[in-house]
Design a protein around this motif. Structure first.
Motif, mmCIF file in Angstrom:
data_model
loop_
_atom_site.group_PDB
_atom_site.id
_atom_site.type_symbol
_atom_site.label_atom_id
_atom_site.label_comp_id
_atom_site.label_asym_id
_atom_site.label_seq_id
_atom_site.Cartn_x
_atom_site.Cartn_y
_atom_site.Cartn_z
ATOM 1 N N GLN A 85 -2.243 1.343 -11.795
ATOM 2 C CA GLN A 85 -1.500 0.174 -11.342
ATOM 3 C C GLN A 85 -0.341 -0.225 -12.257
ATOM 4 N N VAL A 86 -0.324 0.261 -13.482
ATOM 5 C CA VAL A 86 0.747 -0.110 -14.405
ATOM 6 C C VAL A 86 2.025 0.624 -13.998
ATOM 7 N N PRO A 87 3.075 -0.101 -13.671
ATOM 8 C CA PRO A 87 4.306 0.553 -13.220
ATOM 9 C C PRO A 87 5.067 1.212 -14.375
ATOM 10 N N MET A 88 5.757 2.271 -14.034
ATOM 11 C CA MET A 88 6.669 2.899 -14.982
ATOM 12 C C MET A 88 8.031 2.274 -14.747
ATOM 13 N N ILE A 89 8.613 1.763 -15.817
ATOM 14 C CA ILE A 89 9.919 1.126 -15.680
ATOM 15 C C ILE A 89 11.004 2.173 -15.474
ATOM 16 N N PRO A 90 12.103 1.817 -14.828
ATOM 17 C CA PRO A 90 13.214 2.760 -14.680
ATOM 18 C C PRO A 90 13.835 3.091 -16.038
ATOM 19 N N HIS A 91 14.325 4.297 -16.149
ATOM 20 C CA HIS A 91 14.990 4.752 -17.374
ATOM 21 C C HIS A 91 16.383 5.251 -17.005
ATOM 22 N N PRO A 92 17.372 4.355 -17.022
ATOM 23 C CA PRO A 92 18.730 4.715 -16.599
ATOM 24 C C PRO A 92 19.401 5.693 -17.568
ATOM 25 N N ALA A 93 20.525 6.208 -17.124
ATOM 26 C CA ALA A 93 21.252 7.228 -17.889
ATOM 27 C C ALA A 93 21.714 6.724 -19.255
ATOM 28 N N ASP A 94 21.852 5.418 -19.437
ATOM 29 C CA ASP A 94 22.252 4.925 -20.758
ATOM 30 C C ASP A 94 21.078 4.965 -21.749
ATOM 31 N N LYS A 95 19.866 5.149 -21.235
ATOM 32 C CA LYS A 95 18.700 5.292 -22.108
ATOM 33 C C LYS A 95 18.409 6.761 -22.396
ATOM 34 N N ILE A 96 18.518 7.597 -21.377
ATOM 35 C CA ILE A 96 18.316 9.044 -21.528
ATOM 36 C C ILE A 96 19.257 9.749 -20.548
ATOM 37 N N SER A 97 20.062 10.642 -21.067
ATOM 38 C CA SER A 97 21.046 11.333 -20.227
ATOM 39 C C SER A 97 20.345 12.256 -19.233
ATOM 40 N N ASP A 98 21.057 12.632 -18.189
ATOM 41 C CA ASP A 98 20.506 13.565 -17.207
ATOM 42 C C ASP A 98 20.061 14.857 -17.880
ATOM 43 N N GLU A 99 20.915 15.384 -18.756
ATOM 44 C CA GLU A 99 20.610 16.642 -19.446
ATOM 45 C C GLU A 99 19.348 16.505 -20.296
ATOM 46 N N ASP A 100 19.252 15.432 -21.072
ATOM 47 C CA ASP A 100 18.072 15.223 -21.907
ATOM 48 C C ASP A 100 16.823 14.991 -21.059
ATOM 49 N N LEU A 101 16.965 14.270 -19.964
ATOM 50 C CA LEU A 101 15.817 14.026 -19.100
ATOM 51 C C LEU A 101 15.309 15.328 -18.501
ATOM 52 N N LYS A 102 16.204 16.185 -18.056
ATOM 53 C CA LYS A 102 15.802 17.486 -17.515
ATOM 54 C C LYS A 102 15.104 18.326 -18.582
ATOM 55 N N ALA A 103 15.623 18.309 -19.807
ATOM 56 C CA ALA A 103 14.996 19.066 -20.902
ATOM 57 C C ALA A 103 13.617 18.503 -21.232
ATOM 58 N N ALA A 104 13.482 17.186 -21.232
ATOM 59 C CA ALA A 104 12.192 16.555 -21.516
ATOM 60 C C ALA A 104 11.171 16.916 -20.438
ATOM 61 N N ILE A 105 11.577 16.880 -19.183
ATOM 62 C CA ILE A 105 10.682 17.236 -18.083
ATOM 63 C C ILE A 105 10.276 18.699 -18.184
ATOM 64 N N HIS A 106 11.213 19.549 -18.493
ATOM 65 C CA HIS A 106 10.904 20.980 -18.678
ATOM 66 C C HIS A 106 9.854 21.146 -19.777
ATOM 67 N N TRP A 107 10.021 20.427 -20.866
ATOM 68 C CA TRP A 107 9.059 20.497 -21.977
ATOM 69 C C TRP A 107 7.681 20.005 -21.532
ATOM 70 N N VAL A 108 7.645 18.854 -20.881
ATOM 71 C CA VAL A 108 6.357 18.306 -20.424
ATOM 72 C C VAL A 108 5.654 19.295 -19.505
ATOM 73 N N LEU A 109 6.380 19.849 -18.549
ATOM 74 C CA LEU A 109 5.770 20.774 -17.590
ATOM 75 C C LEU A 109 5.348 22.086 -18.233
ATOM 76 N N SER A 110 5.866 22.390 -19.406
ATOM 77 C CA SER A 110 5.473 23.638 -20.086
ATOM 78 C C SER A 110 4.193 23.494 -20.892
ATOM 79 N N LEU A 111 3.704 22.274 -21.045
ATOM 80 C CA LEU A 111 2.499 22.044 -21.845
ATOM 81 C C LEU A 111 1.262 22.520 -21.081
ATOM 82 N N ASP A 112 0.333 23.046 -21.831
ATOM 83 C CA ASP A 112 -0.918 23.532 -21.205
ATOM 84 C C ASP A 112 -2.041 22.577 -21.458
#
Length: 112
Positions: A85-112
């Protein structure tokens, strides 16, 4: 001829070494990005905090080709209901760039 073969073999070995080293460099980059963007205030690699552990996210979306885009939208726009039930707040581009967000997601999805 022998020197050319040795040179070609060394070039191939150097290329292979670079390819082997790249995933760990990308992993370090992804981890650094989530720390810099302060994602670790709510998430950890292997334990639930406010939000799910990154490894739980990776397990849930394993093999899902649409996961990177779906997670990008979820992080960018926020939401609730997928992990409780705890919402995830939005994280706009001024907090994390598109490029960094894509890299972070790639890293998270690579974890086993």
């Amino acid at each position: 001829m022998k020197q050319q073969m040795q040179k070609a073999m060394l070039t191939g070995l150097a290329a292979a070494a670079t390819m082997i080293a790249m995933p760990s460099a990308q992993a370090a980059d992804g981890e650094a990005i989530v720390k810099k963007a302060r994602c670790v205030a709510c998430h950890a690699v292997d334990q639930k905090r406010v939000g799910p552990a990154y490894k739980e996210v990776a397990a849930k979306y394993k093999g899902d080709a649409k996961a990177p885009a779906a997670l990008f939208d979820k992080v960018r726009h926020g939401g609730s209901g997928n992990w409780g039930q705890v919402p995830m707040i939005p994280h706009p581009a001024d907090k994390i760039s598109d490029e960094d967000l894509k890299a972070a997601i790639h890293w998270v999805l690579s974890l086993d």
